[in-house]
Design a protein around this motif. Structure first.
Motif, PDB file in Angstrom:
ATOM      1  N   VAL A 295       0.867  -1.172   0.000  1.00 51.97           N
ATOM      2  CA  VAL A 295       0.000   0.000   0.000  1.00 51.97           C
ATOM      3  C   VAL A 295       0.908   1.227   0.000  1.00 51.97           C
ATOM      4  N   PHE A 296       0.785   2.056  -1.024  1.00 53.06           N
ATOM      5  CA  PHE A 296       1.622   3.247  -1.159  1.00 53.06           C
ATOM      6  C   PHE A 296       0.749   4.492  -1.080  1.00 53.06           C
ATOM      7  N   THR A 297       1.305   5.546  -0.482  1.00 58.61           N
ATOM      8  CA  THR A 297       0.607   6.815  -0.355  1.00 58.61           C
ATOM      9  C   THR A 297       1.542   7.926  -0.802  1.00 58.61           C
ATOM     10  N   ALA A 298       1.019   8.828  -1.616  1.00 59.84           N
ATOM     11  CA  ALA A 298       1.818   9.976  -2.056  1.00 59.84           C
ATOM     12  C   ALA A 298       2.189  10.827  -0.857  1.00 59.84           C
ATOM     13  N   GLY A 299       3.361  11.436  -0.937  1.00 59.95           N
ATOM     14  CA  GLY A 299       3.844  12.286   0.145  1.00 59.95           C
ATOM     15  C   GLY A 299       3.334  13.706   0.029  1.00 59.95           C
ATOM     16  N   THR A 300       3.970  14.587   0.763  1.00 55.90           N
ATOM     17  CA  THR A 300       3.565  15.990   0.770  1.00 55.90           C
ATOM     18  C   THR A 300       4.032  16.729  -0.479  1.00 55.90           C
ATOM     19  N   ASP A 301       4.912  16.108  -1.248  1.00 55.39           N
ATOM     20  CA  ASP A 301       5.337  16.672  -2.526  1.00 55.39           C
ATOM     21  C   ASP A 301       5.582  15.513  -3.493  1.00 55.39           C
ATOM     22  N   ALA A 302       5.890  15.832  -4.724  1.00 50.71           N
ATOM     23  CA  ALA A 302       6.022  14.803  -5.762  1.00 50.71           C
ATOM     24  C   ALA A 302       7.244  13.912  -5.575  1.00 50.71           C
ATOM     25  N   ASP A 303       8.148  14.274  -4.668  1.00 56.98           N
ATOM     26  CA  ASP A 303       9.379  13.503  -4.486  1.00 56.98           C
ATOM     27  C   ASP A 303       9.409  12.675  -3.206  1.00 56.98           C
ATOM     28  N   THR A 304       8.255  12.522  -2.550  1.00 58.55           N
ATOM     29  CA  THR A 304       8.191  11.690  -1.349  1.00 58.55           C
ATOM     30  C   THR A 304       6.948  10.822  -1.396  1.00 58.55           C
ATOM     31  N   ALA A 305       7.017   9.702  -0.691  1.00 58.73           N
ATOM     32  CA  ALA A 305       5.878   8.794  -0.576  1.00 58.73           C
ATOM     33  C   ALA A 305       6.109   7.934   0.659  1.00 58.73           C
ATOM     34  N   THR A 306       5.051   7.249   1.084  1.00 62.37           N
ATOM     35  CA  THR A 306       5.154   6.294   2.180  1.00 62.37           C
ATOM     36  C   THR A 306       4.561   4.975   1.718  1.00 62.37           C
ATOM     37  N   GLY A 307       4.897   3.921   2.464  1.00 63.16           N
ATOM     38  CA  GLY A 307       4.369   2.612   2.112  1.00 63.16           C
ATOM     39  C   GLY A 307       4.226   1.717   3.324  1.00 63.16           C
ATOM     40  N   ARG A 308       3.291   0.787   3.201  1.00 61.45           N
ATOM     41  CA  ARG A 308       3.093  -0.279   4.181  1.00 61.45           C
ATOM     42  C   ARG A 308       3.170  -1.579   3.408  1.00 61.45           C
ATOM     43  N   ILE A 309       4.168  -2.393   3.720  1.00 65.25           N
ATOM     44  CA  ILE A 309       4.423  -3.619   2.974  1.00 65.25           C
ATOM     45  C   ILE A 309       4.340  -4.808   3.931  1.00 65.25           C
ATOM     46  N   ALA A 310       3.507  -5.785   3.608  1.00 70.72           N
ATOM     47  CA  ALA A 310       3.440  -7.023   4.382  1.00 70.72           C
ATOM     48  C   ALA A 310       4.437  -8.009   3.786  1.00 70.72           C
ATOM     49  N   CYS A 311       5.036  -8.830   4.650  1.00 70.51           N
ATOM     50  CA  CYS A 311       6.061  -9.765   4.181  1.00 70.51           C
ATOM     51  C   CYS A 311       6.118 -10.972   5.106  1.00 70.51           C
ATOM     52  N   GLU A 312       6.410 -12.120   4.532  1.00 72.61           N
ATOM     53  CA  GLU A 312       6.776 -13.287   5.321  1.00 72.61           C
ATOM     54  C   GLU A 312       8.254 -13.532   5.037  1.00 72.61           C
ATOM     55  N   ALA A 313       9.045 -13.499   6.102  1.00 69.18           N
ATOM     56  CA  ALA A 313      10.496 -13.608   5.969  1.00 69.18           C
ATOM     57  C   ALA A 313      10.971 -14.922   6.594  1.00 69.18           C
ATOM     58  N   HIS A 314      11.626 -15.738   5.785  1.00 65.65           N
ATOM     59  CA  HIS A 314      12.153 -17.026   6.234  1.00 65.65           C
ATOM     60  C   HIS A 314      13.669 -16.904   6.404  1.00 65.65           C
ATOM     61  N   HIS A 315      14.180 -17.440   7.512  1.00 67.60           N
ATOM     62  CA  HIS A 315      15.611 -17.395   7.829  1.00 67.60           C
ATOM     63  C   HIS A 315      16.058 -18.831   8.077  1.00 67.60           C
ATOM     64  N   TYR A 316      16.890 -19.371   7.206  1.00 61.38           N
ATOM     65  CA  TYR A 316      17.288 -20.775   7.276  1.00 61.38           C
ATOM     66  C   TYR A 316      18.586 -20.942   8.066  1.00 61.38           C
ATOM     67  N   THR A 317      18.558 -21.902   8.998  1.00 61.69           N
ATOM     68  CA  THR A 317      19.726 -22.216   9.812  1.00 61.69           C
ATOM     69  C   THR A 317      19.872 -23.730   9.893  1.00 61.69           C
ATOM     70  N   ASP A 318      20.992 -24.169  10.420  1.00 60.76           N
ATOM     71  CA  ASP A 318      21.212 -25.598  10.676  1.00 60.76           C
ATOM     72  C   ASP A 318      21.040 -25.870  12.163  1.00 60.76           C
ATOM     73  N   SER A 319      20.522 -27.050  12.490  1.00 59.64           N
ATOM     74  CA  SER A 319      20.401 -27.479  13.877  1.00 59.64           C
ATOM     75  C   SER A 319      20.716 -28.972  13.934  1.00 59.64           C
ATOM     76  N   PRO A 320      20.918 -29.528  15.121  1.00 60.96           N
ATOM     77  CA  PRO A 320      21.180 -30.968  15.223  1.00 60.96           C
ATOM     78  C   PRO A 320      20.050 -31.829  14.651  1.00 60.96           C
ATOM     79  N   ASP A 321      18.830 -31.281  14.629  1.00 65.65           N
ATOM     80  CA  ASP A 321      17.677 -32.008  14.086  1.00 65.65           C
ATOM     81  C   ASP A 321      17.510 -31.820  12.581  1.00 65.65           C
ATOM     82  N   GLY A 322      18.378 -31.054  11.965  1.00 66.32           N
ATOM     83  CA  GLY A 322      18.273 -30.776  10.532  1.00 66.32           C
ATOM     84  C   GLY A 322      18.058 -29.289  10.292  1.00 66.32           C
ATOM     85  N   PRO A 323      17.803 -28.917   9.050  1.00 65.85           N
ATOM     86  CA  PRO A 323      17.616 -27.498   8.742  1.00 65.85           C
ATOM     87  C   PRO A 323      16.373 -26.943   9.438  1.00 65.85           C
TER      88      PRO A 323
END
Length: 156
Positions: free
Chosen positions: A87-115
């Motif tokens: 979701v993007f919103t224009a700012g107070t002038d033509a050179d600015t804007a704001t946004g709200r971005i949803a995301c699912e972020a996965h971070h992969y690591t190793d463990s003794p039980d597997g990834p």
């Protein structure tokens, strides 16, 4: 009063969407310099520290600060970011804007039980500024909504 509307046909809207997805791609490609280059020279990446702090508690200032923050990702086996709900919103002038971005972020690591997969649901609260190089983040805040872990059968 806000600037010109960010309509679905707007070139600015298209460029802002690309900026958001270039960020996710650069993180997943393990490219700290590429991520940093998406920020203005004085840009700020405000990060959370889950699971203790779900809202931003640390600010990384300037492209050097953003790059240093992103270098921490290199300690992970890998990441995967699925950005959606833009979701993007224009700012107070033509050179600015704001946004709200949803995301699912996965971070992969190793463990003794597997990834393992450490999964965060994230809402990015963004401020953008148009520069001679195009739209860039002037501020990106990471707000974590939830944290979960799961064992994986395999990961690249």
């Amino acid at each position: 009063m806000s600037g010109p509307a960010l309509t679905p046909e707007s070139a600015d809207l298209v460029e802002l969407r690309h900026l958001v997805h270039r960020y996710a791609g650069a993180v997943d490609d393990r490219d700290p310099a590429g991520v940093a280059g998406l920020f203005t020279d004085d840009g700020v990446l405000a990060t959370a520290q889950p699971p203790t702090h779900l809202d931003p508690v640390e600010e990384h200032v300037g492209q050097a600060g953003v790059r240093a923050a992103m270098e921490q990702v290199l300690g992970l086996r890998g990441t995967f970011h699925a950005a959606c709900g833009e979701v993007f919103t224009a700012g107070t002038d033509a050179d600015t804007a704001t946004g709200r971005i949803a995301c699912e972020a996965h971070h992969y690591t190793d463990s003794p039980d597997g990834p393992r997969d450490l999964v965060w649901t994230v809402t990015y609260r963004d401020h953008y500024r148009r520069t001679p190089a195009g739209w860039r983040f002037s501020r990106r805040e990471v707000h974590v909504g939830s944290v979960r872990t799961q064992t994986l059968k395999a990961v690249r």
